[in-house]
Design an enzyme around this catalytic site. Sequence first.
Site, PDB file in Angstrom:
ATOM      1  N   LYS A  28       2.132  23.760   8.569  1.00  0.00           N
ATOM      2  CA  LYS A  28       3.038  22.971   7.735  1.00  0.00           C
ATOM      3  C   LYS A  28       2.361  21.681   7.282  1.00  0.00           C
ATOM      4  CE  LYS A  28       5.054  20.605  11.731  1.00  0.00           C
ATOM      5  NZ  LYS A  28       6.300  20.301  12.482  1.00  0.00           N
ATOM      6  N   ARG A 127      17.956  19.015  16.885  1.00  0.00           N
ATOM      7  CA  ARG A 127      17.468  18.766  15.528  1.00  0.00           C
ATOM      8  C   ARG A 127      17.822  19.949  14.644  1.00  0.00           C
ATOM      9  NH1 ARG A 127      11.060  18.271  14.793  1.00  0.00           N
ATOM     10  NH2 ARG A 127      11.251  20.489  15.318  1.00  0.00           N
ATOM     11  N   TYR A 259      -4.466 -10.297   1.739  1.00  0.00           N
ATOM     12  CA  TYR A 259      -3.121 -10.728   1.383  1.00  0.00           C
ATOM     13  C   TYR A 259      -2.481 -11.553   2.497  1.00  0.00           C
ATOM     14  CZ  TYR A 259      -2.735  -7.657  -2.715  1.00  0.00           C
ATOM     15  OH  TYR A 259      -2.895  -7.051  -3.937  1.00  0.00           O
ATOM     16  N   MET A 307      -3.611  -1.596  -0.458  1.00  0.00           N
ATOM     17  CA  MET A 307      -3.375  -0.231  -0.907  1.00  0.00           C
ATOM     18  C   MET A 307      -4.672   0.550  -1.051  1.00  0.00           C
ATOM     19  SD  MET A 307      -1.459   1.159  -4.356  1.00  0.00           S
ATOM     20  CE  MET A 307       0.120   0.442  -3.920  1.00  0.00           C
TER      21      MET A 307
END
Length: 371
Positions: A28, A127, A259, A307
Amino acid sequence: MIDLAALRANAQVVARCAAGRDWIAVVKADAYGHGVVPVARELLAAGAARLAVVSAHEATELRAAGLAAPVLVLVGPRNAAEADEILAARAVAVLHHEEAAGWMAAAAGRAARETRVQIEVDTGMRRMGVPVADAAAFAGRVAGNAALVFEGIFTHFACADDPDPSSALEQVRQFRAVLAALAHRGLGGLQIHAANSAGLMSPELMDALPEATAVRPGLMLYGVQPASHLGLGELAPVMSLRAPVVRIHDVAAGEAVGYGASWSAKSPTRVATLGLGYADGLAWTAGSRGAVWLAGERRSIVGRVSMDSVGVEIGDADVAHGDEAVLFGAAPDGSVPIRVEQAAAAAGTLHYELLVRVGRRVRRELVNASV
């Protein structure tokens, strides 16, 4: 870099632990970020009995790549349209409730052919799955539906990676009670599985379910240990995340980097900017906490992760533009200076998350393919 020889070596470990049981390879989420098609091909060639995905779309992707092996869709259909897609992919839907069974039966009717299904039993994960108290009756209704071929039943451990196995053993006890109820109803010949990677690596849990005919590994195939106490140190990392040095800066004492000016140099130093950031899979929380392997040593990440880039303090190390840093996985010399488990711990996150969040723009270089 995706080392398919490491994947095959891990598959051999899985086969040994499975001790003759079938093993279902969980692929998956794009094979945990590794690239589902080449990984699936290698695992099938290595002996996987079938593949497991989460969604109808993932099953369709495998079929579009020409893979004909049995595919288990773990979440099953989420609506009638997905039931049609699962049927068209000739995949095996997992049923969790009556509505899903109805969707699959209706899809089979529209296609004028039966469809194979399995049932998940909720023994404590809470779940997905059919409640234990309802499981035997639900299985009887599924088995009695001419449009559905009931081929298997399973449960999923919530705490198999806990050093205390009592919770998982209680789940086994409840699951075995369901299996006994099915046998009383004459429902046999099923594929039965519970062991995920942590369960497969735990001899106590493996011994607790002698009825199991299969296991369901995911994480360990990719060379990651579900928990340190489970051992099996021979698991080989399949993914290595590396990034080039794109800029080197002289930084004076007191000057800030990145930053928010969250990190400042205590003394004159140098900082290398790596061309990889949180859009590529590096956790934002690794800022001023994590480390990379560069120029033969661990180098601290300094400042916030951007990023597209991140800063690493290199001091007077011999580093040049274009040199590669290892964020996790194997170095070019074959050593593994930082495992993904360590990188995740430093960033305060899960190893699963670091693997699956590696972005699309990071090129997957496949090495040592056999098929």
